[in-house]
Scaffold this motif. Structure first.
Motif, PDB file in Angstrom:
ATOM      1  N   ASP A  46      -3.741  11.653  -8.001  1.00 26.75           N
ATOM      2  CA  ASP A  46      -5.137  10.841  -8.560  1.00 26.75           C
ATOM      3  C   ASP A  46      -4.823  10.435  -9.600  1.00 26.75           C
ATOM      4  OD1 ASP A  46      -7.612  10.109  -9.450  1.00 26.75           O
ATOM      5  OD2 ASP A  46      -8.692  12.026  -8.714  1.00 26.75           O
ATOM      6  N   VAL A  86       3.989   7.850  -1.417  1.00 21.56           N
ATOM      7  CA  VAL A  86       2.377   7.778  -1.348  1.00 21.56           C
ATOM      8  C   VAL A  86       1.990   6.701  -0.766  1.00 21.56           C
ATOM      9  CG1 VAL A  86       2.174   9.526  -3.303  1.00 21.56           C
ATOM     10  CG2 VAL A  86       2.190   6.929  -3.577  1.00 21.56           C
ATOM     11  N   GLU A  87       0.731   6.758  -0.077  1.00 22.70           N
ATOM     12  CA  GLU A  87       0.050   5.476   0.611  1.00 22.70           C
ATOM     13  C   GLU A  87      -1.305   5.235   0.413  1.00 22.70           C
ATOM     14  OE1 GLU A  87       0.981   3.200   4.957  1.00 22.70           O
ATOM     15  OE2 GLU A  87       1.573   5.400   4.719  1.00 22.70           O
ATOM     16  N   ASP A  88      -1.855   4.297   0.245  1.00 20.60           N
ATOM     17  CA  ASP A  88      -3.382   4.072  -0.010  1.00 20.60           C
ATOM     18  C   ASP A  88      -3.612   2.556  -0.350  1.00 20.60           C
ATOM     19  OD1 ASP A  88      -6.463   4.428  -0.984  1.00 20.60           O
ATOM     20  OD2 ASP A  88      -5.730   6.138   0.070  1.00 20.60           O
ATOM     21  N   GLU A  89      -4.764   2.111  -0.143  1.00 28.60           N
ATOM     22  CA  GLU A  89      -5.163   0.947  -0.326  1.00 28.60           C
ATOM     23  C   GLU A  89      -5.227   0.511  -1.917  1.00 28.60           C
ATOM     24  OE1 GLU A  89      -5.837  -2.143   1.164  1.00 28.60           O
ATOM     25  OE2 GLU A  89      -5.065  -1.013   3.153  1.00 28.60           O
ATOM     26  N   ARG A 119      -9.431   8.404  -8.003  1.00 30.19           N
ATOM     27  CA  ARG A 119      -8.620   7.347  -7.263  1.00 30.19           C
ATOM     28  C   ARG A 119      -7.348   8.051  -6.760  1.00 30.19           C
ATOM     29  NH1 ARG A 119      -6.317   1.721 -10.232  1.00 30.19           N
ATOM     30  NH2 ARG A 119      -7.054   0.345  -8.624  1.00 30.19           N
ATOM     31  N   GLN A 120      -7.573   8.219  -5.569  1.00 28.69           N
ATOM     32  CA  GLN A 120      -6.645   9.345  -4.826  1.00 28.69           C
ATOM     33  C   GLN A 120      -5.613   8.473  -3.855  1.00 28.69           C
ATOM     34  OE1 GLN A 120      -8.338  12.558  -3.181  1.00 28.69           O
ATOM     35  NE2 GLN A 120      -8.103  13.892  -5.010  1.00 28.69           N
ATOM     36  N   ALA A 121      -4.497   9.042  -3.633  1.00 29.17           N
ATOM     37  CA  ALA A 121      -3.450   8.502  -2.483  1.00 29.17           C
ATOM     38  C   ALA A 121      -2.887   9.854  -2.134  1.00 29.17           C
ATOM     39  CB  ALA A 121      -2.514   7.428  -3.209  1.00 29.17           C
ATOM     40  N   ARG A 122      -2.712   9.602  -0.749  1.00 26.57           N
ATOM     41  CA  ARG A 122      -1.975  10.845  -0.094  1.00 26.57           C
ATOM     42  C   ARG A 122      -0.377  10.872  -0.223  1.00 26.57           C
ATOM     43  NH1 ARG A 122       0.331  11.483   4.981  1.00 26.57           N
ATOM     44  NH2 ARG A 122      -0.097   9.203   5.399  1.00 26.57           N
ATOM     45  N   THR A 166       0.727  -1.288   0.065  1.00 30.13           N
ATOM     46  CA  THR A 166       0.188   0.058   0.102  1.00 30.13           C
ATOM     47  C   THR A 166       0.867   1.292  -0.037  1.00 30.13           C
ATOM     48  OG1 THR A 166      -0.243  -0.131   2.474  1.00 30.13           O
ATOM     49  CG2 THR A 166      -1.863  -1.146   1.122  1.00 30.13           C
ATOM     50  N   LYS A 167       2.154   0.979  -0.236  1.00 31.25           N
ATOM     51  CA  LYS A 167       2.924   2.377  -0.244  1.00 31.25           C
ATOM     52  C   LYS A 167       3.803   2.291  -1.385  1.00 31.25           C
ATOM     53  CE  LYS A 167       4.704   3.640   3.834  1.00 31.25           C
ATOM     54  NZ  LYS A 167       5.338   3.532   5.032  1.00 31.25           N
ATOM     55  N   ASN A 211      -1.790  15.235  -2.810  1.00 36.33           N
ATOM     56  CA  ASN A 211      -2.380  13.918  -3.164  1.00 36.33           C
ATOM     57  C   ASN A 211      -2.029  13.788  -4.630  1.00 36.33           C
ATOM     58  OD1 ASN A 211      -4.220  13.661  -0.905  1.00 36.33           O
ATOM     59  ND2 ASN A 211      -5.407  15.460  -1.570  1.00 36.33           N
TER      60      ASN A 211
END
Length: 679
Positions: free
Chosen positions: A214, A248-251, A225-228, A175-176, A212
């Motif tokens: 996208d 960046v990190e997100d599912e 479809r964003q990630a921080r 996830t990263k 972010n």
């Protein structure tokens, strides 16, 4: 219809590429323009001869420029139908000026294709040469690259939705991931702290930029479809390739792998693609922009082209795919293999687009693992403090004296705010052996912050009349009155650009009736409890000149000053080597008695990089530390200290209040010389 001379840039890499790959198109344009020989030698000879006789070169009207290579439907008609053409169209209503053959060809043969639902959309009525290229595109390879490319967005900046493009180059965990973009993109929201770490810049409302990425932002698609962006891990120097790396990190990253790097040597003519988010660029010709993009910008697009040239003296190559400003940070990839060959970073209108080869990105990624490491225990032991002084060494130290300026002018130090009241480290008093919260040295005192392992604040009495001139000491010491876990030793300062910055300036307490007393104070300043990590470029000379001026001012009674100094601890100060968090600014309060009025005067100053005060003053000194006079009350707010008993004696605040400006942006006053001081 106005006519204009045609000037042909035959040495253009783009034109050479067109001649090699699309000879029929070149023949068609040549026939319509009435030019039989398009070789550089023939054209140069012809232009030279015409110039000598005063004749103009071959003329070209808009009608002849639009050589029947695009469909018949007009741009406005296609807009009304809801479909924007991806091939070029030259209006027949506007005179053409300074037209290059290269530009005509490129406008026809290099469309920028919209992306929808994860794939590129074919244009209407493509010219035969474009159609041939489109038929050969390997959609599966291109769509994989499209999915892994994102728009870099600023979530809390009105009217600035995004600043560029980025794409996945490495996975740190499911996830990263690490995204690469351009240095000039990252510098829109982040800065290098000069110590090997990076921080998000501050907005005028005191908030950090929220960044972010996208992976959608497609035309006609409302989903995101964003990630921080959790942190910036690398920004190249100004003399290096235009690269930055973001973590960046997100599912959503579970389904997205890095875009692989090509291992094949790059050559002229290599077929490439570019995926990014072109934005409207006023520097480009409006007609050309309309022809390529209609009125649709800021969304994901795919463009194709070829590698035109490869520099031999620098890490750079050029390509001729169609791009605009928002393409900064776009992936340049071999459209046959789907593997990245470079990072797009700039374009020169009607000349070339520039990219950094992937070898430079590989080097940046390698640097993350080779430089961002925690020192081994062996290296920490080797780098431990130069010396250690036991508690009995400090017997008889007077520490800071609140009555130094006179019994009628008692000056207590700032008091820890609520956040710090339980965060002051307990120390052994050298005389009584009991626990206390203050380290007493000769003529100065230090209060240590447990959580930061640095001094929360220091207080010193300065006597200009009894000052002694003594040399520096090259040895630093651990203070045995305080646990080692609450002080930072030399392991934080070796092999880096960090200085052991004195909080109490070495010269300040070096005074007394005897040289022995002054020498004791001199040595006392060389304890790690009196140091905070400061970048070597931090302009401590400003502090020195400031104190020298305050001390030597004719209106300062008895040449005596009580001064308080400390770091401004921020919640997001960057971590360094797992040893200490690095403060990005420092504060000072100087207290004197005015010799003419007998009144106490307390003035406040901040030494900071421009970003800390950018939102407060509107002034930004890029990458530099600078001194500002501020209201003492503002130091209390920033450092989270109780300074109410000092701020009521602040002449700067009184002046600002008289001008009805207290607490406003102007309460940060840039200090460029002694004339700027309000005492």
């Amino acid at each position: 219809m106005p006519k204009t001379s045609l000037h042909v840039n035959f040495e253009s890499p783009s034109l050479r590429s067109m001649a090699r790959l699309n000879p029929k198109l070149l023949d068609d344009v040549r026939e319509r323009l009435g030019i039989n020989d398009l070789t550089p030698q023939a054209m140069n000879s012809r232009i030279g001869a015409e110039s000598a006789t005063g004749r103009r070169g071959p003329s070209l009207t808009l009608e002849s420029a639009n050589v029947g290579l695009v469909g018949s439907a007009s741009l406005s008609t296609r807009r009304r139908s809801g479909v924007v053409p991806e091939t070029a169209y030259i209006s027949s209503e506007t005179p053409l000026s300074n037209v290059h053959l290269e530009a005509i060809i490129l406008k026809i043969i290099r469309p920028s294709l919209l992306v929808r639902n994860g794939t590129f959309v074919l244009p209407l009525d493509p010219v035969p040469e474009v159609k041939k290229i489109l038929n050969k595109l390997k959609r599966a390879k291109i769509d994989t690259v499209i999915a892994r490319t994102a728009r870099v967005e600023l979530g809390n900046v009105p009217n600035v939705p995004y600043v560029g493009t980025g794409w996945i180059v490495e996975k740190k965990s499911p996830t990263k991931a690490i995204l690469v973009t351009n240095r000039h993109v990252a510098e829109e929201f982040a800065s290098n702290d000069g110590r090997g770490s990076y921080f998000f810049n501050t907005l005028p409302n005191y908030q950090d930029y929220q960044v972010n990425v996208d992976f959608l932002e497609e035309h006609g698609v409302s989903r995101t479809r964003q990630a921080r962006v959790g942190k910036v891990v690398f920004i190249a120097g100004s003399n290096s390739a235009d690269i930055a790396l973001l973590e960046v990190e997100d599912e959503i990253l579970r389904d997205l792998d890095p875009i692989p790097f090509s291992t094949t040597a790059l050559k002229e003519g290599t077929p490439i693609g570019v995926v990014g988010y072109p934005a409207y660029d006023s520097r480009s010709d409006p007609e050309d922009v309309a022809a390529y993009f209609g009125d649709i910008f800021d969304v994901k697009r795919f463009a194709f082209g070829d590698v035109n040239s490869i520099a031999t003296d620098r890490p750079e190559f050029t390509h001729d795919a169609t791009t605009l400003g928002g393409n900064s940070g776009s992936v340049v990839f071999n459209r046959e293999t789907g593997k990245a060959v470079g990072l797009h970073f700039a374009g020169d209108y009607r000349v070339a687009n520039y990219a950094v080869p992937v070898s430079e990105i590989k080097s940046a990624l390698k640097g993350l693992t080779s430089t961002s490491v925690i020192p081994s225990q062996a290296s920490i032991t080797e780098a431990a403090g130069d010396g250690r002084n036991k508690p009995q060494h400090f017997k008889g130290r007077d520490g800071y004296n609140p009555l130094f300026l006179g019994k009628a002018q008692k000056v207590e130090p700032p008091r820890p705010g609520k956040q710090w009241q339980k965060d002051i480290a307990a120390v052994k008093d050298a005389d009584t052996g009991k626990d206390t919260d203050v380290l007493k040295y000769r003529h100065f005192s230090v209060w240590m912050c447990k959580s930061r392992k640095l001094p929360l604040m220091t207080a010193v009495n300065i006597n200009g009349v009894l000052a002694k001139r003594l040399g520096r000491v090259d040895k630093w010491y651990i203070d045995g009155r305080l646990g080692d876990e609450f002080q930072v030793d030399n392991s934080a300062y070796v092999k880096n650009p960090l200085d052991r910055g004195h909080m109490v300036r070495r010269e300040d307490p070096v005074w007394g009736e005897t040289v022995e007393i002054a020498a004791e104070a001199n040595l006392d300043t060389f304890h790690y409890t009196n140091a905070a990590p400061q970048h070597e470029d931090l302009n401590q000379r400003d502090w020195v000149r400031l104190e020298d001026y305050v001390l030597g001012n004719a209106r300062t009674r008895g040449l005596q000053v009580s001064a308080f100094t400390g770091p401004i601890f921020g919640d997001k100060d960057p971590d360094y080597r797992g040893l200490v968090k690095l403060p990005k600014a420092f504060w000072k309060i100087a207290a004197v008695v005015n010799d003419e009025t007998g009144d106490l005067s307390c003035t406040g100053y901040i030494l900071a990089q421009g970003d800390l005060i950018k939102g407060l003053t509107g002034e930004f000194v890029y990458g530099a530390f600078k001194t500002y006079q501020v209201e003492v009350a503002q130091i209390g707010e920033l450092a989270r200290l109780d300074v109410g008993h000092l701020s009521k004696h602040d002449p700067f605040a009184k002046r600002r209040k008289a001008e009805s400006l207290a607490g406003t942006r102007g309460s940060f006053r840039s200090i460029n010389g002694t004339s700027d001081l309000v005492l």
